[in-house]
Design a protein around this motif. Sequence first.
Motif: not given
Length: 445
Positions: A214-227
Amino acid sequence: MRSTRLILLIICLGLAAPAAAGAEPFFPHTGDSRLDVEHYQVSVSYRPETGGIRVRDRIAIRATRTLRRFSLDLNGMRVGAVSVKGEAAPYRRTPGKLVIEPKEPIPAGDRFVVSLHYAGVPKPVVDPDGTLEGWIRTDDGAVALGEPQGTQAWLACNNVPGDKATFVIQVIVPIPLVAISNGRQVQGYLDGRLRRFRWREDSPMSPYLAMLDIGRGQTVKSTIAGRPFWTLIDPRLERRSRPVLAALPEVIRFESGLFGAYPFKAAGSVVDVAPKVGYALETQSRPFYPYVPDLTTVVHETAHQWFGDSVGLKRWPEIWLNEGFATWTEWYYAERHGRRSAQAIFVRLYRVPASNEEFWNPPSAHPGTPKHMFGPSVYIRGAMALQALRVKIGTKPMLRLLHDWAVGHRYGSGTIKEFIDLAEEISRRNLDPFFQRWLYRRGKP
Ligand code: ARG
Ligand code: ZN
């Protein structure tokens, strides 16, 4: 006189450790060997003002024996209602335990759900080697880490490595905090001042590999090779961490080429400012780093996704199966990326004199006490044992052995004995004297 003292000593030892049959050798008070947990559904509400949490825990269990009462592991916390099969159940607390007595005994083979609520300020756990785990506060939130015993600081669970289950972990935090855990994010939404983040790990996971940050910041999502990758980096460490973590897809590709397909549905990393932690951890599908990681550490924690997470331990004293393998993978990664060869690393380390007790002892395959489970003889001497095995049986059979080990025990757990058997089968040699010398005998092999 002598013999009465001896008898007294035996009685005292017996009282101090009333370990049940089949108990975990290093932590005989944790776990209930008659439980097979299938799923944890957890909701944690976090209050930054107090550092307190309120938790709802629903646990789906299969009884492997008839249960008149059973126990879950949980440190501290005020426990509210407990129910079994929807009926209120009496319980009592002993240190680190919640002992539940269902209305009716539960027959062997039955599946049932335990629901409970509890609240309190969760605490860190001090390990036998003096390091910290459990629930650790950071300057903008907290991190929960569990190897080997820490998960019970916040989650009532069957806290042994061999009892894997699937998990849904939901965390509710006030704006502007965010929360990340294992697996895939299935929901994250606003609810007034509160934000709710729900994470789901669909592959079997040992409780000690559960993570919550738990903290400050931003969860970043990316998709690499379908994952899908989900990454949360403390904003203060972001600039320096990004270039290192950019290598993660390549590390996963490299290790998948060696050990078989990456075992989990998601990947990613968590980097937080947690100086009190002092070590990285292979939390399932998403390792945790308490500082800016270096590439070698990323290679190590990623190797644990196969060795430790997918292929788990049955017992803590066999931790060599995790740490020796992840450390050897660091060396082999360096070798295959144009740096020093694993054998060159071995040769340099083999110069460490036999008189260096700390380095060569205790033997890698039985650290003896939990104080030594993360010591150099498990990691470094342990990786040397694998390199020595590679030289003995040849690189090709060695790589086949590691691959077949990872694939053959995928999502389960293994023992050192089983690994030795597989090594003998693949190499068609009697390796008993070799493993005696490298894994079990004290002193420089
Ligand atoms: N398994 C971690 C690693 O990747 C180390 C964990 C150390 N844990 C501890 N409580 N000291 O090497
Ligand atoms: Zn490790």
